[in-house]
Design a protein around this motif. Sequence first.
Motif, PDB file in Angstrom:
ATOM      1  N   GLU A  56       0.842  -1.200   0.000  1.00  0.00           N
ATOM      2  CA  GLU A  56       0.000   0.000   0.000  1.00  0.00           C
ATOM      3  C   GLU A  56       0.877   1.251   0.000  1.00  0.00           C
ATOM      4  O   GLU A  56       0.648   2.201  -0.735  1.00  0.00           O
ATOM      5  CB  GLU A  56      -0.948  -0.002   1.213  1.00  0.00           C
ATOM      6  CG  GLU A  56      -1.902   1.197   1.254  1.00  0.00           C
ATOM      7  CD  GLU A  56      -1.371   2.427   1.998  1.00  0.00           C
ATOM      8  OE1 GLU A  56      -1.799   3.536   1.671  1.00  0.00           O
ATOM      9  OE2 GLU A  56      -0.506   2.295   2.880  1.00  0.00           O
ATOM     10  N   ARG A  57       1.927   1.249   0.857  1.00  0.00           N
ATOM     11  CA  ARG A  57       2.836   2.404   0.902  1.00  0.00           C
ATOM     12  C   ARG A  57       3.645   2.522  -0.395  1.00  0.00           C
ATOM     13  O   ARG A  57       4.010   3.603  -0.810  1.00  0.00           O
ATOM     14  CB  ARG A  57       3.764   2.302   2.117  1.00  0.00           C
ATOM     15  CG  ARG A  57       3.072   2.536   3.444  1.00  0.00           C
ATOM     16  CD  ARG A  57       2.742   3.995   3.704  1.00  0.00           C
ATOM     17  NE  ARG A  57       1.365   4.345   3.438  1.00  0.00           N
ATOM     18  CZ  ARG A  57       0.866   5.585   3.551  1.00  0.00           C
ATOM     19  NH1 ARG A  57       1.617   6.587   3.948  1.00  0.00           N
ATOM     20  NH2 ARG A  57      -0.389   5.827   3.278  1.00  0.00           N
ATOM     21  N   PHE A  58       3.941   1.385  -1.015  1.00  0.00           N
ATOM     22  CA  PHE A  58       4.592   1.403  -2.334  1.00  0.00           C
ATOM     23  C   PHE A  58       3.729   2.235  -3.283  1.00  0.00           C
ATOM     24  O   PHE A  58       4.213   3.115  -3.993  1.00  0.00           O
ATOM     25  CB  PHE A  58       4.748  -0.030  -2.852  1.00  0.00           C
ATOM     26  CG  PHE A  58       5.311  -0.134  -4.254  1.00  0.00           C
ATOM     27  CD1 PHE A  58       6.659  -0.387  -4.449  1.00  0.00           C
ATOM     28  CD2 PHE A  58       4.490   0.007  -5.374  1.00  0.00           C
ATOM     29  CE1 PHE A  58       7.181  -0.494  -5.739  1.00  0.00           C
ATOM     30  CE2 PHE A  58       5.002  -0.088  -6.661  1.00  0.00           C
ATOM     31  CZ  PHE A  58       6.351  -0.334  -6.847  1.00  0.00           C
TER      32      PHE A  58
ATOM     33  N   PHE B  27      -8.251   2.668   4.899  1.00  0.00           N
ATOM     34  CA  PHE B  27      -7.225   1.626   4.971  1.00  0.00           C
ATOM     35  C   PHE B  27      -6.216   1.852   6.113  1.00  0.00           C
ATOM     36  O   PHE B  27      -6.020   0.992   6.962  1.00  0.00           O
ATOM     37  CB  PHE B  27      -6.481   1.587   3.630  1.00  0.00           C
ATOM     38  CG  PHE B  27      -5.435   0.515   3.493  1.00  0.00           C
ATOM     39  CD1 PHE B  27      -5.694  -0.636   2.764  1.00  0.00           C
ATOM     40  CD2 PHE B  27      -4.179   0.659   4.078  1.00  0.00           C
ATOM     41  CE1 PHE B  27      -4.729  -1.628   2.618  1.00  0.00           C
ATOM     42  CE2 PHE B  27      -3.211  -0.339   3.947  1.00  0.00           C
ATOM     43  CZ  PHE B  27      -3.492  -1.471   3.212  1.00  0.00           C
ATOM     44  N   LYS B  28      -5.601   3.038   6.108  1.00  0.00           N
ATOM     45  CA  LYS B  28      -4.390   3.267   6.919  1.00  0.00           C
ATOM     46  C   LYS B  28      -4.618   3.165   8.434  1.00  0.00           C
ATOM     47  O   LYS B  28      -3.854   2.477   9.115  1.00  0.00           O
ATOM     48  CB  LYS B  28      -3.773   4.606   6.506  1.00  0.00           C
ATOM     49  CG  LYS B  28      -2.544   5.024   7.273  1.00  0.00           C
ATOM     50  CD  LYS B  28      -1.281   4.842   6.497  1.00  0.00           C
ATOM     51  CE  LYS B  28      -0.133   5.616   7.126  1.00  0.00           C
ATOM     52  NZ  LYS B  28       1.031   4.791   7.435  1.00  0.00           N
ATOM     53  N   PRO B  29      -5.640   3.842   9.008  1.00  0.00           N
ATOM     54  CA  PRO B  29      -5.768   3.730  10.467  1.00  0.00           C
ATOM     55  C   PRO B  29      -6.144   2.313  10.879  1.00  0.00           C
ATOM     56  O   PRO B  29      -5.748   1.849  11.942  1.00  0.00           O
ATOM     57  CB  PRO B  29      -6.896   4.719  10.808  1.00  0.00           C
ATOM     58  CG  PRO B  29      -7.668   4.884   9.550  1.00  0.00           C
ATOM     59  CD  PRO B  29      -6.689   4.692   8.430  1.00  0.00           C
TER      60      PRO B  29
ATOM     61  N   GLY C 227       8.178  -2.288   7.205  1.00  0.00           N
ATOM     62  CA  GLY C 227       7.400  -2.598   5.997  1.00  0.00           C
ATOM     63  C   GLY C 227       7.021  -1.331   5.247  1.00  0.00           C
ATOM     64  O   GLY C 227       7.197  -1.219   4.026  1.00  0.00           O
ATOM     65  N   ILE C 228       6.527  -0.347   6.006  1.00  0.00           N
ATOM     66  CA  ILE C 228       6.157   0.954   5.430  1.00  0.00           C
ATOM     67  C   ILE C 228       7.332   1.512   4.626  1.00  0.00           C
ATOM     68  O   ILE C 228       7.188   1.959   3.492  1.00  0.00           O
ATOM     69  CB  ILE C 228       5.790   1.953   6.561  1.00  0.00           C
ATOM     70  CG1 ILE C 228       4.459   1.567   7.212  1.00  0.00           C
ATOM     71  CG2 ILE C 228       5.801   3.383   6.062  1.00  0.00           C
ATOM     72  CD1 ILE C 228       4.039   2.467   8.355  1.00  0.00           C
ATOM     73  N   ASN C 229       8.516   1.455   5.240  1.00  0.00           N
ATOM     74  CA  ASN C 229       9.656   2.117   4.614  1.00  0.00           C
ATOM     75  C   ASN C 229      10.298   1.305   3.505  1.00  0.00           C
ATOM     76  O   ASN C 229      10.916   1.872   2.608  1.00  0.00           O
ATOM     77  CB  ASN C 229      10.659   2.548   5.684  1.00  0.00           C
ATOM     78  CG  ASN C 229      10.153   3.790   6.401  1.00  0.00           C
ATOM     79  OD1 ASN C 229      10.153   4.875   5.841  1.00  0.00           O
ATOM     80  ND2 ASN C 229       9.638   3.613   7.615  1.00  0.00           N
TER      81      ASN C 229
ATOM     82  N   GLY D  59      15.597  13.453  12.611  1.00  0.00           N
ATOM     83  CA  GLY D  59      14.491  14.183  13.248  1.00  0.00           C
ATOM     84  C   GLY D  59      13.218  13.356  13.304  1.00  0.00           C
ATOM     85  O   GLY D  59      12.563  13.275  14.336  1.00  0.00           O
ATOM     86  N   GLU D  60      12.893  12.693  12.204  1.00  0.00           N
ATOM     87  CA  GLU D  60      11.667  11.873  12.146  1.00  0.00           C
ATOM     88  C   GLU D  60      11.695  10.782  13.218  1.00  0.00           C
ATOM     89  O   GLU D  60      10.705  10.535  13.891  1.00  0.00           O
ATOM     90  CB  GLU D  60      11.527  11.232  10.754  1.00  0.00           C
ATOM     91  CG  GLU D  60      10.355  10.262  10.650  1.00  0.00           C
ATOM     92  CD  GLU D  60      10.296   9.507   9.307  1.00  0.00           C
ATOM     93  OE1 GLU D  60      11.134   9.766   8.433  1.00  0.00           O
ATOM     94  OE2 GLU D  60       9.400   8.664   9.162  1.00  0.00           O
ATOM     95  N   LEU D  61      12.877  10.140  13.369  1.00  0.00           N
ATOM     96  CA  LEU D  61      12.948   9.023  14.320  1.00  0.00           C
ATOM     97  C   LEU D  61      12.886   9.498  15.777  1.00  0.00           C
ATOM     98  O   LEU D  61      12.488   8.750  16.659  1.00  0.00           O
ATOM     99  CB  LEU D  61      14.212   8.193  14.062  1.00  0.00           C
ATOM    100  CG  LEU D  61      14.139   7.401  12.744  1.00  0.00           C
ATOM    101  CD1 LEU D  61      15.490   6.803  12.396  1.00  0.00           C
ATOM    102  CD2 LEU D  61      13.073   6.317  12.820  1.00  0.00           C
TER     103      LEU D  61
ATOM    104  N   ALA E 229      -3.066  15.994  13.251  1.00  0.00           N
ATOM    105  CA  ALA E 229      -1.884  16.869  13.271  1.00  0.00           C
ATOM    106  C   ALA E 229      -1.113  16.707  11.959  1.00  0.00           C
ATOM    107  O   ALA E 229      -0.633  17.689  11.374  1.00  0.00           O
ATOM    108  CB  ALA E 229      -0.988  16.541  14.467  1.00  0.00           C
ATOM    109  N   ALA E 230      -1.014  15.453  11.473  1.00  0.00           N
ATOM    110  CA  ALA E 230      -0.329  15.215  10.196  1.00  0.00           C
ATOM    111  C   ALA E 230      -1.116  15.868   9.053  1.00  0.00           C
ATOM    112  O   ALA E 230      -0.538  16.446   8.130  1.00  0.00           O
ATOM    113  CB  ALA E 230      -0.164  13.719   9.951  1.00  0.00           C
ATOM    114  N   ALA E 231      -2.461  15.795   9.123  1.00  0.00           N
ATOM    115  CA  ALA E 231      -3.295  16.389   8.074  1.00  0.00           C
ATOM    116  C   ALA E 231      -3.095  17.906   8.020  1.00  0.00           C
ATOM    117  O   ALA E 231      -2.827  18.470   6.955  1.00  0.00           O
ATOM    118  CB  ALA E 231      -4.777  16.060   8.328  1.00  0.00           C
TER     119      ALA E 231
HETATM  120  N1  PHE Z   1       6.244   7.339   6.693  1.00  0.00           N
HETATM  121  C1  PHE Z   1       5.067   7.456   7.533  1.00  0.00           C
HETATM  122  C2  PHE Z   1       3.963   6.623   6.902  1.00  0.00           C
HETATM  123  O1  PHE Z   1       3.755   6.667   5.729  1.00  0.00           O
HETATM  124  C3  PHE Z   1       4.674   8.899   7.658  1.00  0.00           C
HETATM  125  C4  PHE Z   1       3.515   9.196   8.577  1.00  0.00           C
HETATM  126  C5  PHE Z   1       3.681   9.347   9.951  1.00  0.00           C
HETATM  127  C6  PHE Z   1       2.258   9.375   8.059  1.00  0.00           C
HETATM  128  C7  PHE Z   1       2.612   9.672  10.783  1.00  0.00           C
HETATM  129  C8  PHE Z   1       1.175   9.705   8.903  1.00  0.00           C
HETATM  130  C9  PHE Z   1       1.365   9.868  10.257  1.00  0.00           C
HETATM  131  O2  PHE Z   1       3.278   5.909   7.588  1.00  0.00           O
END
Ligand code: PHE
Length: 491
Positions: free
Chosen positions: A27-29, A126-128, A155-157, A404-406, A435-437
């Motif tokens: 899905e992330r691909f 899907f995502k949540p 997996g996401i990465n 920073g992300e980590l 918050a991401a939105a």
């Molecule tokens: N790389 C993360 C992902 O796709 C980025 C993310 C973090 C997206 C937090 C939404 C909330 O899942």
Amino acid sequence: MTTAQLTRSEARHPDGLATLFMVELWERFSYYGMRALLVLFMVAPVASGGLGFGTAEAALLYGNYTMAVYLLSIPGGYTADHLLGARRSVMMGGLVIACGHFAMAVPNDASFYVGLVLIALGTGLFKPNISAMVGGLYPPGDARRDAGFSIFYMGINIGGLAAPFVTGFLAQSAIFKSWLVAWGFDPVHSWHWGFAAAGVGMTLSIGLFYLRLAQFGSVGGPPSQPSLSVRSAITVVGGSGGLLAALLASDQPGLEWLRYVVVAIPVIAIALFARREDLEQRRMAAVFVFFIAAMIFWAAFEQAGLSIALFADQLTNNHVLGFHVPSAWYQSLNPMFVILLAPLFAVVWSRLGQRQPSTPVKFVLGLFFLSLSFLLMVPAAQATLSGRVSPLWLVGLFLLQTIGELFLSPVGLSAMTKLAPARMVGIILGIWFLAAAFGNKLAGLLGAGFASGDAGTLSSFFLSLFGLTAATALGLVALTPWLKRLMGDVR
Ligand code: PHE
């Protein structure tokens, strides 16, 4: 049982994890494969198969689309909890996303917009819910849960790392364009081959999920009695729909003031909750302080698919050893560094144990490294005066941003689950996605100021992103003692 046996059985994860890992990977691909092309496609001239948008117009659309993707996870999570269950939501969301990508594979303006809407709606469903299913694999208090989420994040990465190579090659490389010519296709539409590849990834994801459904037993099943109350449904769907509509409308001249809801909501929430006596309620004030910090973080971080993608395409020297590197490939640097560095972070946190820095301090460090990445781009912008610059600037930028992300993203997620009263974990995760939105909406507004033609404007652009993130870090330093009191015994 001996200690060795215990460790081995503790380390074993439920079978469903491998499936969810692969499903989310594909899905992330699809998501990141498409996102790597999105802005480049919008600003490409019509003669090269693009939409011929100006930077500002493309930036606003990027912000609106990525905002919608994450905002819709609130009604998406709600629908799963009260009506469909997570499993059916993931399945249906996945199908909608795949339809969206295949719509974008058709070279036509209308199908482009239909595609974006479908991907946003499908991802919200899907995502949540796939994340909730990961949590559902482990009984409450299971020590393997955090490790399960770290594996899932890998997996996401892996999906995010692989995708730009494929979609960038199809959309941008001269090699693939010459194949298209040889097969009798119009090479100008190479973009749409990239979008189609994203759709293939998503189709693989749903297929895998469908084949392994039996593995999940009761995990993610439909609610025992559908508990949809008309009132709460109207509140959730109407509330998030209204918010989305307001933020989309805020691009219209005269309605710009609507943008301030992204600040007004958390500030009002902090003011209301911080004054309460009850610890649970005071912790909600802390949640919204982290909300503001995360929102600013994403506003700058998500420049990756926007102004940074344009910098890679228009201002970076992409000829390496006689080979022309498709500019979308730079999008793989962030997931690559996540895969390399996440295990290091995990080891350090577990070594430090109780001595590790508190959540507010980790947020400050996250913002600090992000601010450094933009400071690094100021001399890079200056260097564009004498032509295209070395790709190493972007390697440095993505390295600093990933550190920073980590510090911030996984830490924030786990802090939310600890600050939330048990019955409200779902809603609090929805707030984290909100918050991401909001951050992505701001990313679009900020990215509209990107100008590749003028080194001076470009330096001030990066300097202002540095200033915004550094100031937020300093603000958080000042608030840390108060924030710790609000959090009570949560670190
Ligand atoms: N790389 C993360 C992902 O796709 C980025 C993310 C973090 C997206 C937090 C939404 C909330 O899942």
